[in-house]
Structure formats: structure tokens, C-alpha cells
Design an enzyme around this catalytic site. Sequence first.
Site, mmCIF file in Angstrom:
data_model
loop_
_atom_site.group_PDB
_atom_site.id
_atom_site.type_symbol
_atom_site.label_atom_id
_atom_site.label_comp_id
_atom_site.label_asym_id
_atom_site.label_seq_id
_atom_site.Cartn_x
_atom_site.Cartn_y
_atom_site.Cartn_z
ATOM 1 N N ASP A 1 2.472 -10.826 6.359
ATOM 2 C CA ASP A 1 1.643 -9.833 7.031
ATOM 3 C C ASP A 1 0.638 -10.479 7.981
ATOM 4 O O ASP A 1 0.133 -11.567 7.720
ATOM 5 C CB ASP A 1 0.854 -9.019 6.003
ATOM 6 C CG ASP A 1 1.709 -7.985 5.307
ATOM 7 O OD1 ASP A 1 2.634 -7.493 5.947
ATOM 8 O OD2 ASP A 1 1.444 -7.685 4.135
ATOM 9 N N ASP B 1 -4.602 -4.365 -2.219
ATOM 10 C CA ASP B 1 -3.448 -3.694 -1.629
ATOM 11 C C ASP B 1 -3.591 -2.175 -1.590
ATOM 12 O O ASP B 1 -2.822 -1.504 -0.891
ATOM 13 C CB ASP B 1 -2.166 -4.067 -2.390
ATOM 14 C CG ASP B 1 -1.667 -5.453 -2.042
ATOM 15 O OD1 ASP B 1 -2.149 -6.022 -1.039
ATOM 16 O OD2 ASP B 1 -0.805 -5.977 -2.768
ATOM 17 N N ASN C 1 5.378 -7.520 -6.019
ATOM 18 C CA ASN C 1 4.651 -8.773 -6.222
ATOM 19 C C ASN C 1 5.097 -9.507 -7.477
ATOM 20 O O ASN C 1 5.083 -10.735 -7.522
ATOM 21 C CB ASN C 1 3.144 -8.496 -6.254
ATOM 22 C CG ASN C 1 2.605 -8.078 -4.894
ATOM 23 O OD1 ASN C 1 3.225 -8.339 -3.871
ATOM 24 N ND2 ASN C 1 1.470 -7.415 -4.884
#
Length: 435
Positions: free
Chosen positions: A121, A319, A23
Amino acid sequence: MSVFKIRGGKKLKGEIIPQGAKNEALQILSAVLLTSEPVTIHNIPNIVDVNKLIDLIGDLGCKVEKLGAESYRFTAASVNTQFLETENYRKKAAALRGSVMLLGPILARFGKASIPKPGGDKIGRRRLDTHFIGFQKLGAKFNFDSAEHLFHIDASELKGSYMLLDEASVTGTANIIMAAVLAKGTTTIYNAACEPYLQQLCLMLNRMGAKISGIGSNLITIQGVDKLGGTEHTLLPDMIEIGSFIGLAAMTQSEITIKNCRIDMLGIIPEIFRRLGIKMEFRGDDIHIPSQERYEIETFIDGSILTIADAPWPGFTPDLLSIVLVVATQAKGTVLIHQKMFESRLFFVDKLIDMGAQIILCDPHRATVIGLERRQSLRGIKMASPDIRAGVSLLIAALSANGVSEISNIDQIDRGYQNIDSRLKALGADIERTN
């Protein structure tokens, strides 16, 4: 399409080094477009999403030099903004959600950009409103071409502004900061995200000549400058990988040492795993997880069932909720997992139920896990990876299960985890990649 074939039930042992942070990489790599001078980045993970972004940056005309296995030098002296109008760009950008991070730097330096609706996603709606509203407050003008599914943006006169973000979006905050560093005047961002990766971005931009204050808080002030210079930057280790390896050790009753973790940047992550009953030792900057046959979930002080929910930093990252959920399946006790940010991210629990886990999916955002306390092991099944984090959670479940499991659609896992099969093999895992 590749498949992982896993023979579970084996204890693992050894040391593992987390990859560079995915990220953070998507933000830092986009920022190289803010200057014509060379920017050198170290500890870049070799994963699909990052490689796609590097490819896009090269297509824009930025000179990309690979200096080593994890180091690159980028020189964006000549950027071809016309590439943004090509079908090739639209196809590549639409397949990578991280492509939206290119907007801020391109708007700041060149005054215009186009972008298709990004992919990524399949975990529910992921709004881009925070990005776009922030750009608009800086003076950008948007036009959405519904026929082409393309956003056209005019940012020829960006000016500093005060803004209160509707959500503490990490990518939204990063994109707005990158647009504001070259805008005229002062920009103030309230309810800004303050994740370690965002702190890293701000520190890098300041080394390049930006004037950003309030780093690490939710109130960021940016004084615009005329230009930025080059710099050198090293990515943090990936906190999501570190959490994944902690969960892996617990589920497989393994003794694992995670090296070079930057523990000072992990926030509440170690404490959440400790509340699940997982023992760990900090050895300098390494985390050692001893082999543990049993672990027990804490309750709240009044004896009520523990709830673990995601929240903006310094809260618990969404996450890792998938990992926490899997780890809880073999714990003693019960926990409520509350995934607030994405309404489809818990839908992988049906696979865990098929493996023998006791989970009640209350609604799209909440699941109650009743730990098996190792009275029975999970059993191997065939399944598919729906997204990056759920995919690794299913992989951890398979490594702990009796029998053989097969996980298809592992391209999703490869998007976020570097050479995960070979790295787990080095710990003793029985995992095979086949087509």
C-alpha cells in the site's frame, strides 16, 4: 483497469460470512516452509495478496495442492533457494509486501535468503527495521546491494537471544518467531505484538513441535527445536471485514447479520463502533446490526470530543480507522480520528469532502469529522482507491450516497476483499464491475 459503478442510497438486508483473515494468512502460509511435512490450511481467502504469496511459495518448490475452494495442502519437502536469486523472484516479491514474511522461515531452515525492498500500500513509510534487527540479534548478517535494491542475508548460525523490540510490529514479531523456532537456545522477545493472528501462528507452530510460551502477551519465549512437523490449521475470520460490514450496515441504514465472527477474538472493535452509536446484538457467534436511522457519537465523561486512535493490540487496529471515519460522517456529533502509525492513510478524505462530508484534515495523522446527522446525504462522484482500506471506505460511502459513484483502481480493493462486489450484490447492493 477495473472500475466499480455504484448506485447508492439503497438499504441492504441479509447475512454475510466474513472471509478468512488476510493478515493471518500471510503469516501462516509463510510458516509452511518451516517443515518438509504436509501442512493443511483451511479458510484461505481468495484475494490478490494471498494468491500472490501462494504463487511465490509454489515457485520456491513447495508442492501446493488445492483441496477445496478455501483449503490447500502445502508440502515443502524440496525448496529451491536458488529461486531467490532470480529476476522472476525479485519482480514478484517487490510487488508484494507480504513477501517479507518468507524471510524468517527460509533463514531458519536454510540459513540464507535474499529479498528486494517489498511493495504494498501507498500509505507512507513502513519500516522493516524491526524484522532485520531481530534477525541480526539472532546472528544473521545483512548486506544491502544498492545497485540491485536487494538484501542478502546470511543466517547459517542462528542462536537464541534476548531482544526488546523498538515497536510492537505484528509482522516483525511473527518473522522473528518463525526464525527463532529452529535457532539454537532460547529466544526472549519483549514488546512483542500479541494480536489474535499472531496467537494463531504461535499455536500452529506449537502443534508442529515448536516450544513457544507467553502466547497472547507481549513477552514471548521460544525454546529452539531441531525440526518441525506437519499440522492442520483453520484461519480466523477477518476482523477487518467484520468491522467493515458493521460500518456498511450503519451508513446504509441496513439490517445485516455477520455470521461466524469469532467474537472472542475481536477485542475492542465492537465497543468502538458502539461508541459511535451503532447498535448491535451478539447472537451466539453472529453479530446482528439492526436498521438504524440515526446514531450519535459519545463524548468523553467530561463532555469533551471523543478521540479514536489506533494502538497496538489490544488497542484499536489502524486498518479500521478509515471505516470509522466514514461512518462518523453521517453520525450526530463530532469525533477526532488520530491515525498514529501511517502518515498518508488519511489523505483519502478529500474524496469524502467532495461527496459532501464535513471533515477537517488537521495534519497527516489527524482528522476531525463533524457528523451530518443525515441532514443531507453524501453525493456520488468519480474517485480512485488509494489503498485497500481507504478503497473499501470509499465503497461504503458510495453505497450510502445519492446518485452514481465510480471507483477506479479497484485492484487495490481486490488485494484484501474477496469477491466483494458479488457478496454485496447478494445483500441488495447496486454495484457493477466494468473495465
